[in-house]
Design a protein around this motif. Structure first.
Motif, PDB file in Angstrom:
ATOM      1  N   ASP A  75      42.916  33.688  28.445  1.00 24.70           N
ATOM      2  CA  ASP A  75      43.226  32.504  29.188  1.00 24.70           C
ATOM      3  C   ASP A  75      43.912  33.191  30.892  1.00 24.70           C
ATOM      4  OD1 ASP A  75      42.895  30.794  27.638  1.00 24.70           O
ATOM      5  OD2 ASP A  75      44.759  30.553  26.913  1.00 24.70           O
ATOM      6  N   TYR A  76      44.522  34.225  30.745  1.00 23.24           N
ATOM      7  CA  TYR A  76      44.918  35.081  32.083  1.00 23.24           C
ATOM      8  C   TYR A  76      43.664  35.165  32.995  1.00 23.24           C
ATOM      9  CZ  TYR A  76      46.529  38.390  35.523  1.00 23.24           C
ATOM     10  OH  TYR A  76      46.381  38.984  36.740  1.00 23.24           O
ATOM     11  N   VAL A  77      42.754  36.003  32.506  1.00 23.46           N
ATOM     12  CA  VAL A  77      41.499  36.272  33.373  1.00 23.46           C
ATOM     13  C   VAL A  77      40.948  34.874  33.781  1.00 23.46           C
ATOM     14  CG1 VAL A  77      39.362  37.439  33.285  1.00 23.46           C
ATOM     15  CG2 VAL A  77      41.354  38.258  32.003  1.00 23.46           C
ATOM     16  N   LYS A  78      41.046  33.886  33.043  1.00 24.97           N
ATOM     17  CA  LYS A  78      40.036  32.778  33.297  1.00 24.97           C
ATOM     18  C   LYS A  78      40.914  32.172  34.586  1.00 24.97           C
ATOM     19  CE  LYS A  78      37.845  30.908  29.272  1.00 24.97           C
ATOM     20  NZ  LYS A  78      37.690  29.907  28.018  1.00 24.97           N
ATOM     21  N   THR A  79      42.289  32.256  34.747  1.00 18.42           N
ATOM     22  CA  THR A  79      43.123  31.732  35.887  1.00 18.42           C
ATOM     23  C   THR A  79      42.747  32.426  37.067  1.00 18.42           C
ATOM     24  OG1 THR A  79      44.930  33.145  35.649  1.00 18.42           O
ATOM     25  CG2 THR A  79      44.849  30.986  34.569  1.00 18.42           C
ATOM     26  N   GLN A  80      42.095  33.705  37.147  1.00 19.04           N
ATOM     27  CA  GLN A  80      41.987  34.429  38.203  1.00 19.04           C
ATOM     28  C   GLN A  80      40.569  34.379  38.787  1.00 19.04           C
ATOM     29  OE1 GLN A  80      44.598  36.513  39.254  1.00 19.04           O
ATOM     30  NE2 GLN A  80      45.646  35.169  37.502  1.00 19.04           N
ATOM     31  N   PRO A  81      40.526  34.603  40.058  1.00 20.31           N
ATOM     32  CA  PRO A  81      39.465  34.634  40.675  1.00 20.31           C
ATOM     33  C   PRO A  81      38.041  35.377  40.100  1.00 20.31           C
ATOM     34  CG  PRO A  81      40.724  34.802  42.556  1.00 20.31           C
ATOM     35  CD  PRO A  81      41.591  35.212  41.105  1.00 20.31           C
ATOM     36  N   LYS A  82      36.949  34.936  40.064  1.00 21.63           N
ATOM     37  CA  LYS A  82      35.798  36.017  39.470  1.00 21.63           C
ATOM     38  C   LYS A  82      35.366  37.073  40.354  1.00 21.63           C
ATOM     39  CE  LYS A  82      34.763  32.829  36.144  1.00 21.63           C
ATOM     40  NZ  LYS A  82      35.920  32.746  35.130  1.00 21.63           N
ATOM     41  N   THR A  83      34.716  38.077  39.237  1.00 20.61           N
ATOM     42  CA  THR A  83      34.428  39.210  39.772  1.00 20.61           C
ATOM     43  C   THR A  83      32.885  39.359  39.789  1.00 20.61           C
ATOM     44  OG1 THR A  83      36.392  40.198  39.154  1.00 20.61           O
ATOM     45  CG2 THR A  83      34.450  41.581  39.890  1.00 20.61           C
ATOM     46  N   GLU A  84      32.294  39.791  41.094  1.00 19.89           N
ATOM     47  CA  GLU A  84      30.850  40.190  41.111  1.00 19.89           C
ATOM     48  C   GLU A  84      30.925  41.589  40.703  1.00 19.89           C
ATOM     49  OE1 GLU A  84      27.401  39.041  41.191  1.00 19.89           O
ATOM     50  OE2 GLU A  84      28.764  37.707  41.755  1.00 19.89           O
ATOM     51  N   GLY A  85      30.779  41.531  39.332  1.00 11.93           N
ATOM     52  CA  GLY A  85      30.661  42.800  38.714  1.00 11.93           C
ATOM     53  C   GLY A  85      29.604  43.279  37.774  1.00 11.93           C
ATOM     54  N   GLY A 120      59.573  42.349  39.955  1.00 22.84           N
ATOM     55  CA  GLY A 120      58.607  41.184  39.572  1.00 22.84           C
ATOM     56  C   GLY A 120      57.127  41.894  39.859  1.00 22.84           C
ATOM     57  N   ASN A 121      57.131  43.070  39.772  1.00 20.91           N
ATOM     58  CA  ASN A 121      55.803  43.717  39.954  1.00 20.91           C
ATOM     59  C   ASN A 121      55.262  44.341  38.546  1.00 20.91           C
ATOM     60  OD1 ASN A 121      57.631  45.865  39.883  1.00 20.91           O
ATOM     61  ND2 ASN A 121      56.598  46.531  41.818  1.00 20.91           N
ATOM     62  N   HIS A 122      55.867  43.835  37.425  1.00 24.41           N
ATOM     63  CA  HIS A 122      55.226  44.441  35.909  1.00 24.41           C
ATOM     64  C   HIS A 122      54.265  43.984  35.590  1.00 24.41           C
ATOM     65  CE1 HIS A 122      55.738  45.688  31.859  1.00 24.41           C
ATOM     66  NE2 HIS A 122      55.447  44.458  31.334  1.00 24.41           N
ATOM     67  N   GLU A 123      53.230  44.537  35.047  1.00 28.21           N
ATOM     68  CA  GLU A 123      51.841  44.337  34.592  1.00 28.21           C
ATOM     69  C   GLU A 123      51.665  44.499  33.187  1.00 28.21           C
ATOM     70  OE1 GLU A 123      48.550  44.629  38.428  1.00 28.21           O
ATOM     71  OE2 GLU A 123      49.643  46.492  37.580  1.00 28.21           O
ATOM     72  N   GLY A 124      50.699  43.864  32.274  1.00 29.44           N
ATOM     73  CA  GLY A 124      50.602  44.427  31.142  1.00 29.44           C
ATOM     74  C   GLY A 124      48.957  44.890  31.072  1.00 29.44           C
ATOM     75  N   CYS A 125      48.663  45.233  30.092  1.00 30.28           N
ATOM     76  CA  CYS A 125      47.061  45.714  29.954  1.00 30.28           C
ATOM     77  C   CYS A 125      46.166  44.820  30.675  1.00 30.28           C
ATOM     78  CB  CYS A 125      46.643  45.968  28.470  1.00 30.28           C
ATOM     79  SG  CYS A 125      47.218  47.456  27.705  1.00 30.28           S
ATOM     80  N   ILE A 126      46.300  43.676  30.396  1.00 31.83           N
ATOM     81  CA  ILE A 126      45.228  42.741  30.949  1.00 31.83           C
ATOM     82  C   ILE A 126      45.417  42.494  32.327  1.00 31.83           C
ATOM     83  CG2 ILE A 126      46.385  40.371  30.488  1.00 31.83           C
ATOM     84  CD1 ILE A 126      42.464  41.162  30.046  1.00 31.83           C
ATOM     85  N   GLU A 127      46.639  42.289  32.911  1.00 31.35           N
ATOM     86  CA  GLU A 127      46.795  42.389  34.581  1.00 31.35           C
ATOM     87  C   GLU A 127      46.072  43.838  34.921  1.00 31.35           C
ATOM     88  OE1 GLU A 127      49.156  41.754  32.363  1.00 31.35           O
ATOM     89  OE2 GLU A 127      49.774  39.685  32.493  1.00 31.35           O
ATOM     90  N   GLN A 128      46.225  45.004  34.487  1.00 26.57           N
ATOM     91  CA  GLN A 128      45.697  46.297  35.090  1.00 26.57           C
ATOM     92  C   GLN A 128      44.329  46.112  35.232  1.00 26.57           C
ATOM     93  OE1 GLN A 128      47.408  49.918  34.913  1.00 26.57           O
ATOM     94  NE2 GLN A 128      48.473  48.739  36.278  1.00 26.57           N
ATOM     95  N   MET A 129      43.729  45.799  34.002  1.00 31.34           N
ATOM     96  CA  MET A 129      42.416  45.886  33.712  1.00 31.34           C
ATOM     97  C   MET A 129      41.646  44.673  34.371  1.00 31.34           C
ATOM     98  SD  MET A 129      41.683  48.574  32.049  1.00 31.34           S
ATOM     99  CE  MET A 129      43.038  49.162  32.920  1.00 31.34           C
ATOM    100  N   TYR A 130      42.228  43.601  34.887  1.00 25.21           N
ATOM    101  CA  TYR A 130      41.594  42.561  35.686  1.00 25.21           C
ATOM    102  C   TYR A 130      41.732  43.147  37.140  1.00 25.21           C
ATOM    103  CZ  TYR A 130      40.936  38.691  38.912  1.00 25.21           C
ATOM    104  OH  TYR A 130      40.523  38.128  39.844  1.00 25.21           O
TER     105      TYR A 130
END
Ligand code: NAD
Length: 381
Positions: A29-39, A292-302
């Motif tokens: 769900d987190y990734v779905k809320t973020q802009p897509k990546t041309e990857g 306010g700049n803490h990230e977990g694995c998914i934020e890091q990998m996104y």
């Protein structure tokens, strides 16, 4: 049956199927809320069931729309024993991916073995043709090569090192002295966590014509602040990571672009086992959450996919490494961590460190304490 956590030190021997599924859903769900990546479009993730590998797989699938093949080493349930959380995470990921129209298959086996490499390559050839990205995110305690089993150790090199640590069995702060590894132990640690197997995977994929010419491969490392250096960066695991770095250069020279991504220190099954590091992580969480700049694995990998690797250009430091630890290593963050580290004792533990946050993340690794999950109900394990 009703599943409850059974924690032994830094390991939990049970995992909750519905909880793991909900935790995977949350990352998606987190990734779905973020802009897509041309990857990348066809990604192999080695070490795909937990931590950074799972988050990489989710980011590749849901940000880039990639087909993913995962490799994990996890145990299914048997009798009244639950499966490992990696097994449940993977079942959940595959279910969601297929529902969302994404190809996702996983091989459960020893990634270090030739048989596993063969099986994975056959799957790539039959289903995807070639991969255009390989994520190498193994964290393993040992590796068998023929009849020899190499075990990695978490020790210093050279001299012993004494500092604060936390005993995760009772949340007690104490002092620990970490003894230096022998040359033999260092060699074994490099065998397990260095780049030899990463290179073997890339060579095997190339030999089978199962990797695109312009493919990218990435492996994960950690540097951290001075206080953890004797134990990590300059320790036996650091030697393995130095080997990983040299391997990246070699793989690149041989034609596939290989990167080391230096990631943030986070609670995973592997990092919980390292002395001193869990206490450092608890303090780091406190400081970064307040800023306010803490990230977990998914934020890091996104961020790895969307900004560092597949943004306008690949972003590296002067040594060619991707730095996802940029926020962790900011001077203001580290100054506060150092101050808290120096004043921390058993008496002020709660004020200096986010121990609750540490444990929350730890339980979540095994599917416990996830919002919306009914832990009182029986589940089919
Ligand atoms: P993790 O324990 O969460 O996951 C390890 C993965 O490896 C799991 O999917 C497991 O199934 C798989 N695995 C282990 N042995 C295997 C085998 N023999 N065959 C196939 N699969 C196997 O670990 P993590 O913390 O996400 O670590 C992944 C990488 O990230 C490591 O290189 C680690 O050093 C690095 N890293 C971790 C941190 C951190 O703080 N956790 C920080 C920076 C870098």
């Amino acid at each position: 049956m009703k599943v409850t956590p059974k924690v032994r030190g830094f390991i939990c021997t049970t995992a909750h199927p519905t909880g793991c599924e909900a935790a995977v859903r949350k990352q998606i769900d987190y990734v779905k809320t973020q802009p897509k990546t041309e990857g990348p479009k066809k990604v192999l993730v080695i070490g795909s069931s937990m931590g950074y590998g799972l988050a990489s797989r989710i980011a590749a699938a849901y940000s880039c729309g990639a087909a993913t093949i995962g490799v994990m080493f996890d145990r299914p349930a048997s009798g009244n024993k639950t499966a490992t959380s990696g097994w449940y995470n993977t079942k959940a990921f595959e279910k969601f991916a297929v529902e969302d129209g994404l190809y996702a298959k996983t091989i459960n086996g020893d990634a270090y073995s030739d048989e596993c490499k063969k099986e994975v390559i056959e799957l790539i050839k039959s289903d995807l043709g070639k991969v255009d990205m390989v994520v190498y995110s193994l964290a393993a305690p040992r590796r068998a090569v023929g009849d020899t089993v190499y075990s990695s150790v978490l020790k210093t090199t050279g001299e012993s090192y004494t500092n604060k640590t936390i005993d995760l069995r009772n949340n007690c702060v104490s002092e620990i002295t970490i003894e230096p590894a022998t040359e033999e132990e260092i060699t074994a640690t490099v065998k397990v966590m260095g780049g030899e197997d990463w290179e073997a995977w890339i060579d095997a994929l190339k030999a089978a014509d199962a990797i695109e010419d312009g493919a990218v491969t990435v492996a994960y490392s950690y540097i951290g602040p001075k206080l953890t250096h004797p134990m990590y960066f300059e320790g036996s695991i650091g030697r393995a990571k130095a080997h990983l770095y040299e391997t990246a250069k070699k793989i690149t020279k041989d034609g596939i672009k290989a990167y080391i991504s230096v990631n943030k220190a986070l609670v995973t099954q592997s990092s919980a086992a390292i002395p001193i590091v869990p206490l450092y992580i608890s303090i780091l969480y406190k400081v970064m959450k307040a800023k306010g700049n803490h990230e977990g694995c998914i934020e890091q990998m996104y961020r790895l996919f969307n900004q560092k690797l597949y943004g306008e250009s690949v972003q590296t430091d002067e040594n060619g490494m991707i730095r996802l630890d940029d926020l962790e290593m900011q001077k203001d963050v580290q100054d506060e961590v150092t101050e808290l580290w120096n004043t921390l004792s058993q008496d002020n533990l709660k004020e200096c460190a986010d121990l609750d946050g540490y444990w929350e993340d730890f339980y979540a690794l095994f599917g416990f304490g996830i919002e919306g999950v009914d832990y009182e109900s029986d589940v089919d394990v």
